[in-house]
Write a protein that holds these residues in place. Structure first.
Motif, short mmCIF file in Angstrom:
data_model
loop_
_atom_site.label_atom_id
_atom_site.label_comp_id
_atom_site.label_asym_id
_atom_site.label_seq_id
_atom_site.Cartn_x
_atom_site.Cartn_y
_atom_site.Cartn_z
N UNK A 53 26.91 -39.34 -7.81
CA UNK A 53 26.86 -40.78 -8.07
C UNK A 53 27.91 -41.52 -7.25
N UNK A 54 27.50 -42.55 -6.52
CA UNK A 54 28.46 -43.54 -6.01
C UNK A 54 28.71 -44.46 -7.20
N UNK A 55 29.92 -44.43 -7.76
CA UNK A 55 30.09 -45.22 -8.99
C UNK A 55 31.03 -46.40 -8.84
N UNK A 56 31.59 -46.59 -7.64
CA UNK A 56 32.36 -47.81 -7.36
C UNK A 56 31.56 -48.63 -6.36
N UNK A 57 32.17 -48.84 -5.18
CA UNK A 57 31.48 -49.61 -4.12
C UNK A 57 30.18 -48.90 -3.73
N UNK A 58 29.16 -49.68 -3.42
CA UNK A 58 27.83 -49.12 -3.15
C UNK A 58 27.47 -49.10 -1.67
N UNK A 59 28.07 -50.01 -0.90
CA UNK A 59 27.75 -50.08 0.53
C UNK A 59 28.86 -50.84 1.25
N UNK A 60 28.86 -50.72 2.56
CA UNK A 60 29.83 -51.44 3.41
C UNK A 60 29.07 -52.48 4.22
N UNK A 61 29.61 -53.68 4.32
CA UNK A 61 29.03 -54.68 5.22
C UNK A 61 30.06 -54.99 6.32
N UNK A 62 29.58 -55.49 7.44
CA UNK A 62 30.49 -55.79 8.55
C UNK A 62 30.27 -57.23 9.01
N UNK A 63 31.30 -58.03 8.88
CA UNK A 63 31.19 -59.41 9.36
C UNK A 63 31.98 -59.58 10.65
N UNK A 64 33.13 -58.88 10.73
CA UNK A 64 34.00 -59.07 11.90
C UNK A 64 33.79 -57.96 12.93
N UNK A 65 33.88 -58.36 14.20
CA UNK A 65 33.59 -57.43 15.29
C UNK A 65 34.46 -56.17 15.22
N UNK A 66 35.76 -56.35 14.92
CA UNK A 66 36.69 -55.20 14.93
C UNK A 66 36.26 -54.18 13.87
N UNK A 67 35.81 -54.69 12.73
CA UNK A 67 35.42 -53.76 11.67
C UNK A 67 34.06 -53.12 11.99
N UNK A 68 33.17 -53.90 12.62
CA UNK A 68 31.86 -53.34 13.00
C UNK A 68 32.06 -52.16 13.96
N UNK A 69 33.02 -52.35 14.88
CA UNK A 69 33.34 -51.27 15.84
C UNK A 69 33.81 -50.02 15.12
N UNK A 70 34.62 -50.23 14.09
CA UNK A 70 35.13 -49.09 13.32
C UNK A 70 33.98 -48.37 12.62
N UNK A 71 33.07 -49.15 12.02
CA UNK A 71 31.93 -48.54 11.31
C UNK A 71 31.03 -47.82 12.31
N UNK A 72 30.87 -48.40 13.50
CA UNK A 72 30.07 -47.72 14.54
C UNK A 72 30.71 -46.38 14.90
N UNK A 73 32.03 -46.36 14.95
CA UNK A 73 32.76 -45.12 15.22
C UNK A 73 32.49 -44.09 14.12
N UNK A 74 32.48 -44.55 12.87
CA UNK A 74 32.20 -43.65 11.75
C UNK A 74 30.78 -43.08 11.88
N UNK A 75 29.86 -43.92 12.38
CA UNK A 75 28.47 -43.45 12.53
C UNK A 75 28.39 -42.40 13.65
N UNK A 76 29.12 -42.68 14.74
CA UNK A 76 29.12 -41.70 15.85
C UNK A 76 29.70 -40.36 15.41
N UNK A 77 30.68 -40.41 14.51
CA UNK A 77 31.28 -39.16 14.00
C UNK A 77 30.41 -38.49 12.95
N UNK A 78 29.30 -39.15 12.58
CA UNK A 78 28.42 -38.57 11.56
C UNK A 78 28.93 -38.78 10.14
#
Ligand code: FAD
Length: 332
Positions: A53-78
């Motif tokens: 169960x994910x029982x706290x936060x359910x998803x991540x959203x990205x509004x700012x470019x710097x954070x989107x880049x970080x999330x893209x990095x997390x996706x590249x790392x699998x």
């Protein structure tokens, strides 16, 4: 240039972990103290028997470019993957094995001492002495003491303020006033095992504007749980306030009754969890023109970060931790 070479960070939520990562990259010797048994704070994933169960936060959203880049990095790392687009058309991302995947990976590269609750802080001439209660598997407590030149408090602001006040660390009067205005809503969560698929509409999750409910999500449709019908129900702040001191026997049936019209299977079992600091209602310097995503004390070498400085989102907490660390390593 920074003037310290060692730092203690209280809290291994996303803000503390990202601050630690950045400071460590600059050669600072970082120790993260976390009272919980895992990494991630409110980015929490829990296993109950075979269900997840994910029982706290359910998803991540990205509004700012710097954070989107970080999330893209997390996706590249699998570590992360896109889930679905929310009502405003913004992509919602999740950790591959649950919301805890990213904090766990960040924590693995850091010196994080878990099950250590910081109880007192002492500024001793030119060093912080941080006292903690470390608990083992049986709940036995051992008193611990850590030292560092710099201190970052990344817990929800009311918890950090309480720690400072109980340790008799004085803050500037106006700053203390401002920080004490940061209050949080509560949330009660039910992790529910059903006797079959929940049958929630695609993508297996519903944002709800309901007197009792805020969210219902099916962790198996989300590909987090191998067990069909493992659902998370997050309550509205109003419900949490009203039932905060009630027992699970009293409050879970009310929560489940409210959820029943949305669910197409029967409840087999339910486990509750209380979030005392869910979403900040007001953030630091909200009404001022010069917002700051962190607080740096002018007298003692310590700082505060977390979602209380940017808003009730993983992104805001992450940016707070990252920008604080950036400021500390490159003050000008
Ligand atoms: C039910 C719920 C649903 C949410 N849904 C979403 C969502 O879908 N999307 C989204 O973007 N955001 C969501 N949020 C908000 C999001 O989870 C937070 O904004 C973000 O995770 C906060 O990160 P943080 O690092 O500031 O704090 P935290 O994650 O709270 O981390 C602080 C850490 O400090 C530790 N700590 C506290 N006191 C001490 C102490 N004395 N000693 C040692 N350690 C201590 C805590 O255990 C914790 O691990 C949700 C929150 C909740 C509760």
């Amino acid at each position: 240039m920074k003037t310290f070479s060692s730092c203690i960070i209280v809290g291994a939520g996303i803000s503390g972990l990202l601050a630690a990562t950045r400071l460590q990259r600059d050669g600072v010797q970082v120790t993260v103290l976390e009272k919980g048994r895992g990494f991630g704070g409110r980015m929490a994933t829990r296993r109950i028997e075979k269900a997840v169960f994910d029982h706290g936060a359910q998803f991540v959203t990205t509004r700012e470019a710097a954070f989107r880049e970080l999330v893209e990095g997390w996706m590249e790392e699998g570590l992360a993957r896109p889930w679905y687009k929310g009502p405003l058309g913004n992509m919602r991302y999740v950790g591959v094995n649950g919301m805890n995947t990213v904090p766990k990976a960040l924590g693995a590269k850091l010196n994080v001492l878990r099950s250590e609750k910081v109880t007192r802080l002492k500024w001793d001439k030119n060093r912080w002495v941080v006292f903690a209660d470390a608990s083992d598997e049986e709940g036995k407590i051992t008193k611990k003491r850590h030292e560092a030149e710099y201190l970052v408090l990344s817990a929800p602001v009311p918890q950090s303020l309480k720690l400072l006040q109980e340790s008799n660390i004085d803050l500037d009067y106006d700053e203390e006033e401002e920080l004490s205005r940061i209050t949080y809503t509560k949330c009660i969560t039910a992790m529910v095992h059903l006797n079959g698929p929940a049958g929630l509409p695609n993508p297996g999750a519903m944002d709800l504007n309901h007197p009792v409910l805020r969210w219902i999500g099916d962790n198996s449709v989300k590909n987090v749980s191998p067990v069909p019908g493992s659902i998370t129900i997050n309550s509205s702040p109003k419900f949490a306030e009203r039932y905060w001191d009630a027992s699970d026997e009293e409050r879970l049936p009310v929560l489940l009754d409210a959820a029943r019209p949305f669910i197409k299977a029967d409840v087999v079992s339910a486990v509750g969890h209380r979030w005392g600091f869910s979403d900040p209602v007001r953030i630091y310097r909200e009404k001022e023109p010069f917002r700051k995503p962190y607080y740096i004390d002018s007298e003692h070498p310590f700082a505060l970060c977390g979602d209380g400085f940017g808003g009730a989102r993983i992104e805001a907490a992450a940016i707070s931790g990252m920008q604080l660390a950036e400021k500390l390593v490159r003050p000008i």
